[in-house]
Motif scaffolding. Structure first.
Motif, PDB file in Angstrom:
ATOM      1  N   VAL A   1       0.832  -1.202   0.000  1.00  0.00           N
ATOM      2  CA  VAL A   1       0.000   0.000   0.000  1.00  0.00           C
ATOM      3  C   VAL A   1       0.870   1.257   0.000  1.00  0.00           C
ATOM      4  CG1 VAL A   1      -1.680   1.334   1.330  1.00  0.00           C
ATOM      5  CG2 VAL A   1      -1.962  -1.136   1.090  1.00  0.00           C
ATOM      6  N   ALA A   2       1.928   1.256   0.806  1.00  0.00           N
ATOM      7  CA  ALA A   2       2.818   2.417   0.866  1.00  0.00           C
ATOM      8  C   ALA A   2       3.494   2.658  -0.482  1.00  0.00           C
ATOM      9  CB  ALA A   2       3.862   2.219   1.961  1.00  0.00           C
ATOM     10  N   ALA A   3       3.928   1.592  -1.135  1.00  0.00           N
ATOM     11  CA  ALA A   3       4.588   1.733  -2.436  1.00  0.00           C
ATOM     12  C   ALA A   3       3.640   2.323  -3.470  1.00  0.00           C
ATOM     13  CB  ALA A   3       5.108   0.376  -2.904  1.00  0.00           C
ATOM     14  N   PHE A   4       2.379   1.902  -3.429  1.00  0.00           N
ATOM     15  CA  PHE A   4       1.401   2.418  -4.393  1.00  0.00           C
ATOM     16  C   PHE A   4       1.072   3.883  -4.121  1.00  0.00           C
ATOM     17  CE2 PHE A   4      -3.127   3.235  -5.317  1.00  0.00           C
ATOM     18  CZ  PHE A   4      -3.071   3.164  -6.700  1.00  0.00           C
ATOM     19  N   LEU A   5       0.801   4.218  -2.868  1.00  0.00           N
ATOM     20  CA  LEU A   5       0.405   5.589  -2.523  1.00  0.00           C
ATOM     21  C   LEU A   5       1.557   6.574  -2.679  1.00  0.00           C
ATOM     22  CD1 LEU A   5      -1.824   4.956   0.629  1.00  0.00           C
ATOM     23  CD2 LEU A   5      -2.542   5.324  -1.734  1.00  0.00           C
ATOM     24  N   GLN A   6       2.779   6.094  -2.575  1.00  0.00           N
ATOM     25  CA  GLN A   6       3.943   6.961  -2.714  1.00  0.00           C
ATOM     26  C   GLN A   6       4.515   6.964  -4.132  1.00  0.00           C
ATOM     27  OE1 GLN A   6       6.628   5.580   0.327  1.00  0.00           O
ATOM     28  NE2 GLN A   6       5.225   6.110   1.994  1.00  0.00           N
TER      29      GLN A   6
ATOM     30  N   ARG B   1       5.727   4.466  -5.945  1.00  0.00           N
ATOM     31  CA  ARG B   1       6.906   3.626  -6.164  1.00  0.00           C
ATOM     32  C   ARG B   1       6.578   2.313  -6.858  1.00  0.00           C
ATOM     33  NH1 ARG B   1       8.501   1.805  -1.687  1.00  0.00           N
ATOM     34  NH2 ARG B   1       7.134   2.784  -0.149  1.00  0.00           N
ATOM     35  N   SER B   2       5.325   2.127  -7.243  1.00  0.00           N
ATOM     36  CA  SER B   2       4.927   0.906  -7.946  1.00  0.00           C
ATOM     37  C   SER B   2       4.845   1.179  -9.446  1.00  0.00           C
ATOM     38  CB  SER B   2       3.576   0.409  -7.426  1.00  0.00           C
ATOM     39  OG  SER B   2       2.587   1.410  -7.578  1.00  0.00           O
ATOM     40  N   ASN B   3       4.769   0.117 -10.232  1.00  0.00           N
ATOM     41  CA  ASN B   3       4.715   0.275 -11.690  1.00  0.00           C
ATOM     42  C   ASN B   3       3.460   1.027 -12.127  1.00  0.00           C
ATOM     43  OD1 ASN B   3       7.125  -1.134 -11.987  1.00  0.00           O
ATOM     44  ND2 ASN B   3       6.087  -3.119 -12.145  1.00  0.00           N
ATOM     45  N   VAL B   4       2.358   0.764 -11.460  1.00  0.00           N
ATOM     46  CA  VAL B   4       1.102   1.461 -11.730  1.00  0.00           C
ATOM     47  C   VAL B   4       0.829   2.386 -10.556  1.00  0.00           C
ATOM     48  CG1 VAL B   4      -1.359   1.224 -12.166  1.00  0.00           C
ATOM     49  CG2 VAL B   4       0.226  -0.493 -13.059  1.00  0.00           C
ATOM     50  N   ALA B   5       0.748   3.688 -10.826  1.00  0.00           N
ATOM     51  CA  ALA B   5       0.587   4.676  -9.765  1.00  0.00           C
ATOM     52  C   ALA B   5      -0.827   5.251  -9.775  1.00  0.00           C
ATOM     53  CB  ALA B   5       1.620   5.791  -9.924  1.00  0.00           C
ATOM     54  N   MET B   6      -1.079   6.147  -8.821  1.00  0.00           N
ATOM     55  CA  MET B   6      -2.394   6.766  -8.712  1.00  0.00           C
ATOM     56  C   MET B   6      -2.754   7.548  -9.972  1.00  0.00           C
ATOM     57  SD  MET B   6      -4.999   6.984  -6.727  1.00  0.00           S
ATOM     58  CE  MET B   6      -4.369   6.483  -5.128  1.00  0.00           C
ATOM     59  N   ALA B   7      -1.742   8.114 -10.630  1.00  0.00           N
ATOM     60  CA  ALA B   7      -1.995   8.865 -11.862  1.00  0.00           C
ATOM     61  C   ALA B   7      -2.571   7.979 -12.958  1.00  0.00           C
ATOM     62  CB  ALA B   7      -0.696   9.513 -12.347  1.00  0.00           C
ATOM     63  N   ASP B   8      -2.342   6.680 -12.868  1.00  0.00           N
ATOM     64  CA  ASP B   8      -2.907   5.748 -13.845  1.00  0.00           C
ATOM     65  C   ASP B   8      -4.307   5.287 -13.444  1.00  0.00           C
ATOM     66  OD1 ASP B   8      -0.418   5.575 -15.398  1.00  0.00           O
ATOM     67  OD2 ASP B   8       0.360   4.512 -13.648  1.00  0.00           O
ATOM     68  N   ILE B   9      -4.549   5.175 -12.142  1.00  0.00           N
ATOM     69  CA  ILE B   9      -5.811   4.620 -11.658  1.00  0.00           C
ATOM     70  C   ILE B   9      -6.950   5.634 -11.727  1.00  0.00           C
ATOM     71  CG2 ILE B   9      -6.974   3.595  -9.673  1.00  0.00           C
ATOM     72  CD1 ILE B   9      -4.928   1.797 -11.049  1.00  0.00           C
ATOM     73  N   ILE B  10      -6.672   6.886 -11.339  1.00  0.00           N
ATOM     74  CA  ILE B  10      -7.740   7.895 -11.303  1.00  0.00           C
ATOM     75  C   ILE B  10      -8.406   8.076 -12.665  1.00  0.00           C
ATOM     76  CG2 ILE B  10      -8.220  10.345 -10.953  1.00  0.00           C
ATOM     77  CD1 ILE B  10      -6.257  10.341  -8.675  1.00  0.00           C
ATOM     78  N   PRO B  11      -7.655   8.247 -13.773  1.00  0.00           N
ATOM     79  CA  PRO B  11      -8.328   8.368 -15.074  1.00  0.00           C
ATOM     80  C   PRO B  11      -9.115   7.121 -15.459  1.00  0.00           C
ATOM     81  CG  PRO B  11      -6.063   9.146 -15.218  1.00  0.00           C
ATOM     82  CD  PRO B  11      -6.200   8.461 -13.899  1.00  0.00           C
TER      83      PRO B  11
END
Length: 221
Positions: free
Chosen positions: A40-45, A47-57
């Motif tokens: 969860v920390a890696a995603f929210l920060q 640091r993962s391959n798929v980030a929040m910028a990809d999920i929101i759209p």
């Protein structure tokens, strides 16, 4: 997804996401595994391959996240600053209503900050006085350099000071072409934005009369 739901006993995707992103309250026992916390920390920060910028759209632009035309109640809730988010069922209008309040609160706070006198003592034309009685040693008195300015110069000063407030003001006054803001040769919008933003700051200034160059309803220039 079906395997995850069945094996872990989640009734819906919402239950799974709520458990995944559940924030630990101070003093509460954290039942999450170390792997859970790390993922969860890696995603929210980011640091993962798929980030929040990809999920929101993906969520906002999903066909199922938008109500149909006949559902006027849900459609009218988009960008609503007042309707409870729990009463908005569809994802797209709920996200837009949530973002509207976040931006509104940020704009209110930043306009208030721009209206206050700088704590570092830096010179600011919004806080200059024509004269001083000597009671305050840090009073900034207007001089000829402060009088020699252009509206375009002031507009760029506001833009550099807070880009969010300037962006919102520019959305009202600026023209666009192919989705990008353009400055017209006649009646350029930065001048309009400056006066609009100045009028936004005036009510805030009146909330801090001791720290600003105000007396009654007039600026002390």
């Amino acid at each position: 997804m079906d395997d995850v739901m069945k094996n872990w006993g989640f009734r819906s995707l919402g239950d799974f996401l709520a458990a995944l992103f559940h924030p630990r309250v101070r003093g509460e026992k954290d039942n999450r595994s170390s792997r859970h916390r790390q993922v969860v920390a890696a995603f929210l920060q980011g640091r993962s391959n798929v980030a929040m910028a990809d999920i929101i759209p993906l969520i906002y632009n999903h066909l199922k996240s938008r109500p149909k035309r006949l559902n006027t109640a849900e459609r009218s809730a988009a960008f609503s600053p007042y309707k409870r988010l729990t009463q908005i069922r569809f994802a797209a209008p709920c996200l837009s209503a949530w973002a509207t309040r976040i931006v509104g609160d940020a704009a209110y706070a930043r306009v208030g900050k721009m209206a206050r006198k700088p704590k570092d003592g830096s010179r600011n034309r919004r806080h200059l006085r024509a004269s001083t009685n000597g009671r305050s040693p840090n009073t900034q008195v207007v001089d000829w350099e402060d009088v020699e300015f252009t509206v375009d110069e002031l507009a760029h000063g506001y833009k550099d000071e807070d880009q969010l407030v300037w962006f919102l003001t520019e959305c009202f006054a600026g023209s666009r072409k192919n989705g990008k803001v353009v400055v017209k040769k006649t009646r350029p919008h930065p001048v309009v934005c400056y006066y609009s933003q100045y009028l936004q700051i005036i009510p805030k200034c009146r909330q801090h009369p001791r720290s600003l160059a105000y007396k009654g309803d007039q600026l002390k220039f």
